[in-house]
Scaffold this motif. Sequence first.
Motif, short mmCIF file in Angstrom:
data_model
loop_
_atom_site.label_atom_id
_atom_site.label_comp_id
_atom_site.label_asym_id
_atom_site.label_seq_id
_atom_site.Cartn_x
_atom_site.Cartn_y
_atom_site.Cartn_z
N HIS A 96 -6.45 -3.73 -1.71
CA HIS A 96 -6.79 -3.43 -0.59
C HIS A 96 -8.11 -3.16 -0.40
N ILE A 97 -9.05 -3.77 -0.06
CA ILE A 97 -10.58 -3.73 -0.17
C ILE A 97 -11.18 -2.82 0.45
N ALA A 98 -10.74 -2.22 1.62
CA ALA A 98 -11.39 -1.00 2.33
C ALA A 98 -11.30 0.07 1.41
N PHE A 99 -10.17 0.31 0.81
CA PHE A 99 -9.68 1.48 -0.08
C PHE A 99 -10.64 1.45 -1.37
N GLN A 100 -10.73 0.50 -1.82
CA GLN A 100 -11.68 0.03 -3.19
C GLN A 100 -13.26 0.10 -2.86
N TRP A 101 -13.52 -0.29 -1.72
CA TRP A 101 -14.96 0.08 -1.16
C TRP A 101 -15.22 1.38 -1.01
N MET A 102 -14.25 2.31 -0.58
CA MET A 102 -14.52 3.79 -0.28
C MET A 102 -14.55 4.46 -1.62
N VAL A 103 -13.65 3.85 -2.48
CA VAL A 103 -13.80 4.49 -3.95
C VAL A 103 -14.85 4.28 -4.63
N GLY A 104 -15.40 3.16 -4.68
CA GLY A 104 -16.61 2.65 -5.45
C GLY A 104 -16.46 2.10 -6.64
N GLY A 105 -14.95 1.71 -7.08
CA GLY A 105 -14.92 0.85 -8.18
C GLY A 105 -13.30 0.48 -7.96
N GLN A 106 -12.89 -0.41 -9.00
CA GLN A 106 -11.76 -0.85 -9.19
C GLN A 106 -11.46 -1.02 -10.69
#
Length: 216
Positions: A96-106
């Motif tokens: 889920h790219i939008a969530f990862q972008w929001m978090v700032g990392g994966q």
Amino acid sequence: MKTALIVWGGWEGHEPKACADFFAAHLTNRGLAVQVQDSLNIFDDAARTAAFSLIVPIWTMGSITEQQEKNLVAAVMAGTGLAGFHGGMGDAFRGHIAFQWMVGGQFVAHPENIKDYTVNIVNRTDPITAGIPDFKVHSEQYYMLVDPRNEVLATTTMTPSPTAPWIAGVVMPCVWKKQHGAGRVFFSSLGHQRREFETVPEQLEITLRGMVWAAR
């Protein structure tokens, strides 16, 4: 009064319920009205999602629907805070790219799993880390893909690894904050299980300060 939503679930190895109960008590002590849910269904309702001051996901390797992700991201973009730790937020919803972008990392790896390493405070004037010295932990040392926009508060130097020798000496961000739209986001890669917060006061204090800072 500021309100916080903690959602827990996903992989049981990270003790999501125990961590949710633990942080619910601590955030209550810091003046937040806390609601705890063991379901992501609340994110089906965009208005309810956006009404919280803070959302704390504790949900490693879970599944979120496209609409739930959309509503969660929209809430943060509009000003709701997002804060979390370890795989509960840094490996919550793979793909889920939008969530990862929001978090700032994966999260991508933790070679040799549990090990001893040092957390180095790199911003000693920020309210989240002020007065906290470098400290040692016994935990998974996360290797993460990170957003260069993150405001890094602490790092860790990757220890020598028999299975991934090429990462030795890499300085990896492990605590950061950022802005995503109008919302504040805080993340710490520390916190494999509840006992770490119970035995490492520096780790607990940074995490609680980050959550309070993120709360709208």
